[in-house]
Design a protein around this motif. Structure first.
Motif, short mmCIF file in Angstrom:
data_model
loop_
_atom_site.label_atom_id
_atom_site.label_comp_id
_atom_site.label_asym_id
_atom_site.label_seq_id
_atom_site.Cartn_x
_atom_site.Cartn_y
_atom_site.Cartn_z
N LEU A 1 0.46 -1.25 -0.01
CA LEU A 1 0.08 -0.11 0.13
C LEU A 1 0.92 1.26 -0.16
CD1 LEU A 1 -2.65 -0.90 2.84
CD2 LEU A 1 -3.03 -0.68 0.29
N LEU A 2 2.11 1.57 0.53
CA LEU A 2 3.11 2.14 0.62
C LEU A 2 3.20 2.77 -0.50
CD1 LEU A 2 6.28 1.12 2.22
CD2 LEU A 2 5.07 3.74 3.12
N PRO A 3 3.07 2.78 -1.90
CA PRO A 3 2.63 3.78 -3.35
C PRO A 3 1.92 3.98 -3.36
CG PRO A 3 3.84 1.28 -4.07
CD PRO A 3 3.45 1.48 -2.36
N HIS A 4 0.94 3.82 -2.46
CA HIS A 4 -0.65 4.44 -3.01
C HIS A 4 -0.79 5.92 -1.97
CE1 HIS A 4 -1.20 1.16 -6.28
NE2 HIS A 4 -1.03 0.70 -5.23
N VAL A 5 0.36 5.48 -0.90
CA VAL A 5 -0.10 6.46 -0.29
C VAL A 5 0.58 8.30 -0.23
CG1 VAL A 5 0.07 7.73 2.32
CG2 VAL A 5 -0.61 5.10 2.19
#
Length: 303
Positions: free
Chosen positions: A294-298
């Motif tokens: 999920l990190l790249p989508h924050v």
């Protein structure tokens, strides 16, 4: 060393049913048992993220033994104070919507309290402790304030995840992080907070009152981080919310794990939001793989 303190832990007994009829026999679809309590959740998520911690607090009886054994199987260090009465069991009833029945917990004696105080007095300048969750009815309401005073004297950093008056009283001692959600923030100032824009001025007041970093979570509307040097807003990843229990604790753990590695507030905030979202999108607490997915989508921007 990171320590977590849960004064009133529990076994969370999660039961799922197709429906619930009061006064009738109801049969479950599934049941699960987990160690519960905000500090314990932080330790479990830190462990998922590759960070060691030691869980402190009070446990007692066969239920307390279950919690200790469960954490030790997960290779989480513990140093609980043992009390005479059983640790509580909290029931999480899932029938399409969530209902909870929380027990009051065991009695804590003055002797038990002093044993805990002695543990906190052993903290050193390089240590950090997370104080999280409710206070048992048999402990003084000033317990958090007394504990953070000791932390300040020892030079140890601390994070507090508590509500209302409990939170306000510890702000002058300059916690590294506090993380109210928008409802808790509104309750603190007797207002309604429903958007990041409305949250910002009140988060800034908490910084003025002593908090070094303030994260306010606003569910699907994202989160903000405020400190003396920056104001950040995060857009949360898209996904299906399956579970609200432990999302805030996961945000605290994600922040601490990334901040310990990088000393970068912006990156710690990103990791915090990814961790909270990963738990919200899971049936239990988040995994490291899901957090990193999920990190790249924050998306984070300055405000």
């Amino acid at each position: 060393m990171i320590y977590t303190l849960t004064l009133n832990p529990s076994i969370d007994y999660v039961v799922r049913l197709e429906g619930f009829q009061l006064g009738e026999l109801n049969r479950t679809i599934s049941e699960e048992k987990f160690p519960g309590g905000k500090g314990i959740n932080v330790s479990r998520v830190l462990n998922q993220l590759g960070m060691k911690s030691k869980a402190l607090g009070y446990i007692g009886g066969f239920t307390g033994a279950y919690i200790e054994q469960y954490l030790q199987k997960e290779r989480i260090a513990t140093d609980f104070v043992k009390v005479k009465e059983d640790t509580r069991i909290n029931i999480k009833l899932k029938t399409g919507q969530e209902s909870e029945i929380n027990a009051k917990g065991p009695s804590i004696t003055e002797h038990d309290l002093q044993l805990l105080m002695d543990q906190i007095r052993k903290l050193k300048g390089e240590d950090l402790i997370v104080l999280a969750g409710s206070i048992p009815a048999t402990l003084p309401e000033t317990i958090y304030e007394e504990l953070v005073k000791i932390c300040s004297e020892k030079g140890a950093r601390f994070v507090v995840d508590a509500e209302g008056t409990l939170l306000k009283k510890i702000l002058p001692y300059q916690p590294l992080l506090i993380k109210p959600n928008h409802h808790e923030l509104g309750d603190l100032f007797h207002v309604t907070v429903s958007s990041p824009e409305e949250a910002i001025p009140y988060a800034k007041k908490l910084v003025q009152m002593g908090a070094k970093n303030v994260i306010v979570s606003l569910a699907a509307k994202g989160a903000i981080l405020i400190n003396e040097n920056m104001s950040l807003r995060a857009e949360v990843p898209k996904g299906m919310v399956k579970n609200s229990v432990g999302a805030g604790d996961s945000m605290v753990a994600g922040f601490l794990a990334a901040y310990d590695r990088t000393s970068n507030i912006k990156e710690a905030f990103r990791y915090s939001v990814a961790s909270g979202s990963a738990t919200a999108f899971s049936m239990g607490l988040c995994s490291k793989d899901m957090v990193e997915e999920l990190l790249p989508h924050v998306q984070i921007r300055e405000i």
